[in-house]
Design a protein around this motif. Structure first.
Motif, short mmCIF file in Angstrom:
data_model
loop_
_atom_site.label_atom_id
_atom_site.label_comp_id
_atom_site.label_asym_id
_atom_site.label_seq_id
_atom_site.Cartn_x
_atom_site.Cartn_y
_atom_site.Cartn_z
N VAL A 1 0.84 -1.19 0.00
CA VAL A 1 0.00 0.00 0.00
C VAL A 1 0.88 1.24 0.00
O VAL A 1 2.09 1.18 0.26
CB VAL A 1 -0.95 0.03 1.22
CG1 VAL A 1 -1.87 -1.17 1.22
CG2 VAL A 1 -0.15 0.08 2.53
N ALA A 2 0.26 2.38 -0.31
CA ALA A 2 0.98 3.65 -0.30
C ALA A 2 1.61 3.89 1.07
O ALA A 2 0.99 3.67 2.10
CB ALA A 2 0.03 4.80 -0.65
N GLY A 3 2.87 4.32 1.07
CA GLY A 3 3.59 4.55 2.31
C GLY A 3 4.53 3.42 2.68
O GLY A 3 5.44 3.62 3.50
N ASP A 4 4.34 2.23 2.09
CA ASP A 4 5.26 1.12 2.33
C ASP A 4 6.60 1.41 1.65
O ASP A 4 6.69 2.25 0.75
CB ASP A 4 4.69 -0.19 1.77
CG ASP A 4 3.61 -0.78 2.65
OD1 ASP A 4 3.53 -0.42 3.84
OD2 ASP A 4 2.83 -1.61 2.14
N THR A 5 7.63 0.68 2.07
CA THR A 5 8.90 0.70 1.35
C THR A 5 9.14 -0.70 0.82
O THR A 5 8.85 -1.70 1.49
CB THR A 5 10.07 1.15 2.23
OG1 THR A 5 10.10 0.36 3.44
CG2 THR A 5 9.94 2.61 2.59
N VAL A 6 9.66 -0.77 -0.40
CA VAL A 6 9.80 -2.06 -1.08
C VAL A 6 11.21 -2.23 -1.63
O VAL A 6 11.92 -1.25 -1.89
CB VAL A 6 8.78 -2.20 -2.23
CG1 VAL A 6 7.35 -2.16 -1.69
CG2 VAL A 6 8.98 -1.10 -3.27
N GLY A 7 11.58 -3.48 -1.81
CA GLY A 7 12.79 -3.81 -2.55
C GLY A 7 12.40 -4.07 -3.99
O GLY A 7 11.30 -4.55 -4.26
N LEU B 1 8.59 -6.84 -6.72
CA LEU B 1 8.72 -6.01 -5.53
C LEU B 1 8.61 -6.87 -4.28
O LEU B 1 7.81 -7.81 -4.23
CB LEU B 1 7.62 -4.94 -5.49
CG LEU B 1 7.51 -4.00 -6.69
CD1 LEU B 1 6.40 -2.99 -6.47
CD2 LEU B 1 8.83 -3.29 -6.97
N THR B 2 9.44 -6.55 -3.29
CA THR B 2 9.34 -7.20 -1.99
C THR B 2 8.88 -6.16 -0.98
O THR B 2 9.15 -4.96 -1.15
CB THR B 2 10.69 -7.77 -1.52
OG1 THR B 2 11.58 -6.67 -1.23
CG2 THR B 2 11.30 -8.66 -2.58
N LEU B 3 8.20 -6.58 0.05
CA LEU B 3 7.86 -5.66 1.14
C LEU B 3 9.09 -5.58 2.03
O LEU B 3 9.48 -6.54 2.69
CB LEU B 3 6.66 -6.18 1.93
CG LEU B 3 6.11 -5.26 3.01
CD1 LEU B 3 5.69 -3.93 2.41
CD2 LEU B 3 4.94 -5.92 3.72
N GLU B 4 9.76 -4.42 2.02
CA GLU B 4 11.05 -4.27 2.70
C GLU B 4 10.97 -3.12 3.71
O GLU B 4 11.27 -1.97 3.39
CB GLU B 4 12.17 -4.00 1.67
CG GLU B 4 13.55 -4.03 2.28
CD GLU B 4 14.63 -3.83 1.22
OE1 GLU B 4 15.68 -4.46 1.33
OE2 GLU B 4 14.40 -3.02 0.29
N PRO B 5 10.57 -3.41 4.95
CA PRO B 5 10.47 -2.36 5.96
C PRO B 5 11.85 -1.83 6.35
O PRO B 5 12.88 -2.39 5.97
CB PRO B 5 9.79 -3.07 7.14
CG PRO B 5 10.12 -4.52 6.95
CD PRO B 5 10.18 -4.73 5.47
N GLU B 6 11.86 -0.77 7.13
CA GLU B 6 13.10 -0.10 7.49
C GLU B 6 14.11 -1.03 8.16
O GLU B 6 15.32 -0.92 7.95
CB GLU B 6 12.78 1.08 8.42
CG GLU B 6 13.97 1.96 8.76
CD GLU B 6 14.58 2.63 7.55
OE1 GLU B 6 15.81 2.83 7.55
OE2 GLU B 6 13.83 2.95 6.61
N GLU B 7 13.61 -1.97 8.96
CA GLU B 7 14.52 -2.84 9.71
C GLU B 7 15.00 -4.05 8.91
O GLU B 7 15.79 -4.86 9.40
CB GLU B 7 13.84 -3.33 10.99
CG GLU B 7 12.59 -4.18 10.78
CD GLU B 7 11.33 -3.35 10.63
OE1 GLU B 7 10.23 -3.94 10.67
OE2 GLU B 7 11.44 -2.12 10.44
N ALA B 8 14.58 -4.17 7.66
CA ALA B 8 14.99 -5.33 6.85
C ALA B 8 16.50 -5.28 6.56
O ALA B 8 17.08 -4.22 6.33
CB ALA B 8 14.21 -5.35 5.54
N ASP B 9 17.13 -6.44 6.57
CA ASP B 9 18.56 -6.56 6.32
C ASP B 9 18.83 -6.50 4.81
O ASP B 9 18.24 -7.25 4.04
CB ASP B 9 19.06 -7.89 6.90
CG ASP B 9 20.57 -8.05 6.79
OD1 ASP B 9 21.24 -7.12 6.29
OD2 ASP B 9 21.09 -9.10 7.21
N GLU B 10 19.72 -5.61 4.39
CA GLU B 10 20.01 -5.45 2.97
C GLU B 10 21.24 -6.24 2.52
O GLU B 10 21.56 -6.25 1.33
CB GLU B 10 20.24 -3.96 2.64
CG GLU B 10 19.04 -3.08 2.88
CD GLU B 10 19.33 -1.64 2.51
OE1 GLU B 10 20.37 -1.39 1.86
OE2 GLU B 10 18.53 -0.75 2.88
N THR B 11 21.94 -6.87 3.42
CA THR B 11 23.18 -7.56 3.06
C THR B 11 22.89 -8.86 2.32
O THR B 11 21.80 -9.42 2.40
CB THR B 11 24.01 -7.87 4.32
OG1 THR B 11 23.25 -8.74 5.19
CG2 THR B 11 24.33 -6.60 5.08
#
Length: 247
Positions: A139-145, A225-235
Motif C-alpha cells: 500500500v501507499a507509504g510502504d517501502t519495497v525492494g 517487488l518485496t515488502l522491505e520495511p526499514e529494519e529489513a537486512d540489505e546484506t
C-alpha cells in the motif's frame, strides 16, 4: 342601550378568544424551545484524528458529550462498533461530531490514497501482476525492494539473471490495473486461456538514474517487488543465474 350591551359582550368575547390563541401560541413556542434545548449524546472529536486512522484506535481520541438536539448532525455515530474495520477517510478536527460518512473501507482508501513525491525525486509507475507485488498486499507509504530479472549478454552468451537493484523504495500510490488473460489475443478470441491475472499500478519514488534502471527492467525484463520495511537486512545481495541456483 341594547346595542351598546351587545357590542360590549362581543368585544369581551373577541378579547377572550385572542387571549386563548395567544396563550396557545406562547405555550407551543415554549414546547418548541424545549425540544430544541433538549440534549442528546454524540461522539465528539477531542484530539485531531489523522486520515487513515483505524476506528479501533478512536477510544482516546473521541468522547461522548451531551449536545443540543438542534445541533446534532444527521448521520452521527451512536456506537463505535458501527465503524468496526473502517478507517477515517479525512483528517478530523477537535470539536467535530463523529460521522459515519467520514469512514471508509481501508482497501478503498488504499486505491485513492497517495503519498507526496519527496523533494528531488521523480514518480514512476510500473504495471505488475499481483504475484510480483507480494500478492497485492503493498500500500501507499510502504517501502519495497525492487528486483529485476532479464536476459543479459555475458561474454557473447545470453544469460538470464536476477538481482535486487534497489532497497527500501517509497511507494507513492497503488491502483488496480486492468485484467489480462494469458494466452488470449485479439486475433484469436477463442483461444484457450486460464483465469484472468489481476495487475496493479504501483507508483514509486526514485532518482533520475534509478528511474532509468527501473524502466529498462520493465521494458526488457520483469520487475518484482518485496515488502522491505526499514529494519529489513540489505546484506547478501548478489546477481543470480542458473550457475548460482544449480552450482
Amino acid at each position: 342601550m341594547k346595542f351598546r350591551l351587545l357590542g360590549a359582550l362581543l368585544a369581551i368575547v373577541i378579547a377572550l378568544g385572542g387571549a386563548v390563541i395567544l396563550t396557545g401560541y406562547v405555550n407551543g413556542g415554549d414546547a418548541r424551545a424545549a425540544d430544541g434545548a433538549a440534549f442528546v449524546p454524540s461522539f465528539v472529536v477531542t484530539t485531531e484524528i489523522p486520515a487513515g486512522t483505524p476506528a479501533a484506535d478512536l477510544g482516546e481520541l473521541v468522547a461522548v458529550k451531551q449536545i443540543p438536539a438542534l445541533a446534532a448532525v444527521p448521520g452521527r455515530v451512536s456506537d463505535l462498533a458501527d465503524l468496526t474495520g473502517l478507517v477515517s477517510d479525512v483528517a478530523l478536527m477537535p470539536g467535530e461530531q463523529l460521522l459515519g460518512s467520514r469512514f471508509i473501507d481501508p482497501a478503498s482508501r488504499t486505491v485513492r490514497g497517495g503519498v507526496p513525491v519527496p523533494q528531488g525525486m521523480q514518480a514512476v509507475t510500473v504495471a505488475l501482476p499481483a504475484q510480483n507485488v507480494v500478492g497485492g498486499e503493498i500500500v501507499a507509504g510502504d517501502t519495497v525492494g525492487v528486483l529485476i530479472s532479464a536476459t543479459v549478454d555475458r561474454s557473447g552468451t545470453d544469460l538470464p539473471v536476477t538481482r535486487q537493484v534497489f532497497h527500501k523504495v517509497l511507494v507513492l500510490r497503488v491502483q488496480p490495473g486492468t485484467s489480462v488473460t494469458p494466452g488470449a489475443s485479439e486475433a484469436d478470441a477463442s483461444a484457450t486461456s486460464t483465469d484472468p491475472v489481476a495487475t496493479l499500478m504501483v507508483t514509486l519514488a526514485r532518482s533520475t538514474a534509478d528511474v532509468e534502471t527501473l524502466v529498462w527492467g520493465q521494458q526488457f525484463g520483469s520487475v518484482w517487488l518485496t515488502l522491505e520495511p526499514e529494519e529489513a537486512d540489505e546484506t547478501g545481495s548478489r546477481s543470480v543465474d542458473g550457475g548460482v541456483v544449480f552450482p
